[in-house]
Design an enzyme around this catalytic site. Structure first.
Site, short mmCIF file in Angstrom:
data_model
loop_
_atom_site.label_atom_id
_atom_site.label_comp_id
_atom_site.label_asym_id
_atom_site.label_seq_id
_atom_site.Cartn_x
_atom_site.Cartn_y
_atom_site.Cartn_z
N HIS A 10 -30.06 71.22 -0.79
CA HIS A 10 -29.17 70.64 -1.82
C HIS A 10 -28.40 71.73 -2.57
O HIS A 10 -28.03 72.71 -1.97
CB HIS A 10 -29.99 69.73 -2.75
N GLU A 25 -34.64 68.85 -7.60
CA GLU A 25 -35.07 69.47 -6.35
C GLU A 25 -34.28 70.73 -6.05
O GLU A 25 -34.83 71.74 -5.61
CB GLU A 25 -34.90 68.46 -5.20
N GLU A 142 -41.21 70.26 3.31
CA GLU A 142 -41.27 69.42 2.11
C GLU A 142 -42.51 69.89 1.34
O GLU A 142 -43.64 69.50 1.64
CB GLU A 142 -41.40 67.94 2.48
#
Length: 194
Positions: A10, A25, A142
């Site tokens: 991101h 995040e 993750e």
């Protein structure tokens, strides 16, 4: 010298998932990625980043950066999210089973879970663009669930971020050491290849 492409997920206009208290995040992923890079460089591993600040390279730009640098491995750092706030733990993705990418994912998953003490959700396969289009073995990590209040709280701790970076780095270094050992054995077996 091995080259690792580190991709903090991101960034910029895309905050990624947002935790219950507003933690983003994109910010956590960048912190872990930069710490990871420093650890790898201490072990004489060359590092390139898809971003080092709050910018937003597109997915195809991230792939292009890694491919242009002819990186040996591509590691994308993310935080998971779920509509169920109880969802927790760590998982790592590779593109296909039985590949070098899956081996790297297994090593990172194992070391990361051991380092940060989260639930082990295992290694999975997905056709994410950054896994599919890179010319080198690629994984997407993750680290934990930013949507889980307890795990979001951990992400606010520098100690936890350091442990996450350390776990991922140990997995990468284990992969590099295995590859180098295999190359040495091959050269002993086939000396004319030197």
């Amino acid at each position: 010298m091995s080259v690792i492409a580190i991709d903090p997920g991101h960034g910029g206009k895309d905050p990624g998932a947002i935790g219950p208290t507003g933690l983003k995040e994109k910010d956590c992923a960048l912190k872990i990625a930069l710490k990871l890079g420093q650890l790898l460089q201490k072990h004489k591993v060359s590092v390139i980043y898809t971003r080092t600040n709050d910018s937003y390279p597109s997915l195809t730009q991230r792939v292009a950066i890694a491919n242009k640098a002819k990186a040996d491995y591509f590691v994308s750092i993310h935080l998971n999210s779920s509509t169920n706030p109880a969802a927790k733990g760590t998982e790592t993705f590779s593109f296909q089973r039985g590949t070098v990418g899956e081996k790297l994912a297994q090593r990172i998953q194992s070391h990361l879970v051991k380092s940060i003490g989260t639930a082990d959700r295992g290694v999975k396969q997905e056709s994410f663009l950054v896994l599919r289009e890179t010319k080198m073995p690629a994984v997407l990590v993750e680290v934990c669930f930013i949507s889980n209040p307890k795990e979001e709280a951990l992400l606010k701790s520098e100690t936890f971020l350091n442990k996450a970076a350390e776990g991922i780095s140990k997995g990468i270094l284990a992969q590099l050491n295995t590859t180098q050992a295999a190359t040495k054995i091959w050269r002993i077996i086939q000396p004319w290849k030197r």
